[in-house]
Design an enzyme around this catalytic site. Structure first.
Site, short mmCIF file in Angstrom:
data_model
loop_
_atom_site.label_atom_id
_atom_site.label_comp_id
_atom_site.label_asym_id
_atom_site.label_seq_id
_atom_site.Cartn_x
_atom_site.Cartn_y
_atom_site.Cartn_z
N HIS A 53 -13.80 5.40 -5.54
CA HIS A 53 -14.57 5.27 -4.31
C HIS A 53 -14.96 6.66 -3.83
O HIS A 53 -14.47 7.67 -4.35
CB HIS A 53 -13.76 4.53 -3.23
P1 TYD Z 1 -7.31 2.93 -1.58
O1 TYD Z 1 -7.76 4.02 -0.68
O2 TYD Z 1 -8.35 2.11 -2.27
O3 TYD Z 1 -6.29 3.52 -2.67
P2 TYD Z 1 -6.55 4.44 -3.97
O4 TYD Z 1 -7.80 5.21 -3.76
O5 TYD Z 1 -5.33 5.27 -4.05
O6 TYD Z 1 -6.64 3.55 -5.16
O7 TYD Z 1 -6.33 2.00 -0.73
C1 TYD Z 1 -5.54 1.00 -1.35
C2 TYD Z 1 -5.17 0.00 -0.28
O8 TYD Z 1 -4.39 0.62 0.73
C3 TYD Z 1 -6.37 -0.62 0.41
O9 TYD Z 1 -6.08 -1.98 0.67
C4 TYD Z 1 -6.46 0.13 1.72
C5 TYD Z 1 -5.02 0.49 2.01
N1 TYD Z 1 -4.85 1.75 2.74
C6 TYD Z 1 -4.31 1.75 4.01
O10 TYD Z 1 -3.99 0.69 4.59
N2 TYD Z 1 -4.13 2.94 4.67
C7 TYD Z 1 -4.45 4.13 4.09
O11 TYD Z 1 -4.27 5.20 4.72
C8 TYD Z 1 -5.01 4.12 2.76
C9 TYD Z 1 -5.41 5.40 2.08
C10 TYD Z 1 -5.20 2.92 2.13
#
Ligand code: TYD
Length: 138
Positions: A53
Site C-alpha cells: 500500500h
Molecule cells: P496494514 O497497515 O495493512 O499492515 P501491513 O502494512 O504491515 O501489512 O494493517 C494491517 C491491519 O492492522 C489492518 O486491518 C489495519 C490494522 N492497523 C491498525 O488497526 N492500526 C495501525 O496502526 C496499523 C498500522 C494497522
C-alpha cells in the site's frame, strides 16, 4: 524540514560495555515530523510480504529494532530496495511511496514511528490507483 525522497537517518546511539541505547526525539534531526503513533511488526515469517500500500499523507520512520528485513519502495516509476538491519539507523519514508516489506529474519521487529493516527482512508491499496494519484500529485 520535510522530505520527498526516502533517506537513511542515523539515530543517536550510546554504546558502552553494558550494551547500546538508541533514542529518537521529536526535537532533533532524527524525527522531522510530529509523532502521533508508534506500532511494531513482529512474528513475520520469512516468506511473508507486508505492506502492499501507499499513504496519501502519512509520514513514517522505520527501524529494525531487532533482526532485519527489506523494504522495496516505489514512487510510481522507480523501485528501490533497502535492507534495514541496524537499530541505530532508520529509514524515513515520505508520503506517496508504495511499499513492500519482506525477507524478515527470524525474530525481526520492525518499529514504525508515524505522523498521524491510524486512518484507513489515508491508505491507497490499489497499485493502479496509486500510480494515478502519484503521477498527478504536485
Ligand atoms: P496494514 O497497515 O495493512 O499492515 P501491513 O502494512 O504491515 O501489512 O494493517 C494491517 C491491519 O492492522 C489492518 O486491518 C489495519 C490494522 N492497523 C491498525 O488497526 N492500526 C495501525 O496502526 C496499523 C498500522 C494497522
Amino acid at each position: 524540514m520535510s522530505v520527498r525522497m526516502p533517506r537513511w537517518v542515523d539515530l543517536k546511539t550510546i554504546t558502552d560495555r553494558r550494551g547500546s541505547l538508541t533514542a529518537v526525539e521529536s526535537q532533533d534531526e532524527s524525527l522531522d515530523f510530529d509523532l502521533k503513533r508508534v506500532y511494531f511488526l513482529y512474528g513475520v515469517g520469512s516468506s511473508e510480504t507486508r505492506g502492499a500500500h501507499a499513504h496519501r499523507e502519512l509520514e513514517q520512520l522505520f527501524i529494525a529494532v531487532s533482526g532485519s528485513f527489506a523494504m522495496t519502495l516505489d514512487d510510481g516509476v522507480h523501485q528501490t530496495s533497502f535492507t534495514l538491519d541496524a537499530p541505530s539507523r532508520g529509514l524515513r519514508v515520505p508520503r506517496l511511496y508504495w511499499r513492500d516489506l519482506h525477507s524478515f529474519s527470524p525474530g525481526a521487529v520492525c518499529l514504525v514511528l508515524a505522523s498521524d493516527a491510524y486512518d484507513e482512508s489515508d491508505y491507497i491499496r490499489n497499485y493502479e490507483q496509486f500510480k494515478q494519484i502519484v503521477l498527478t500529485s504536485p
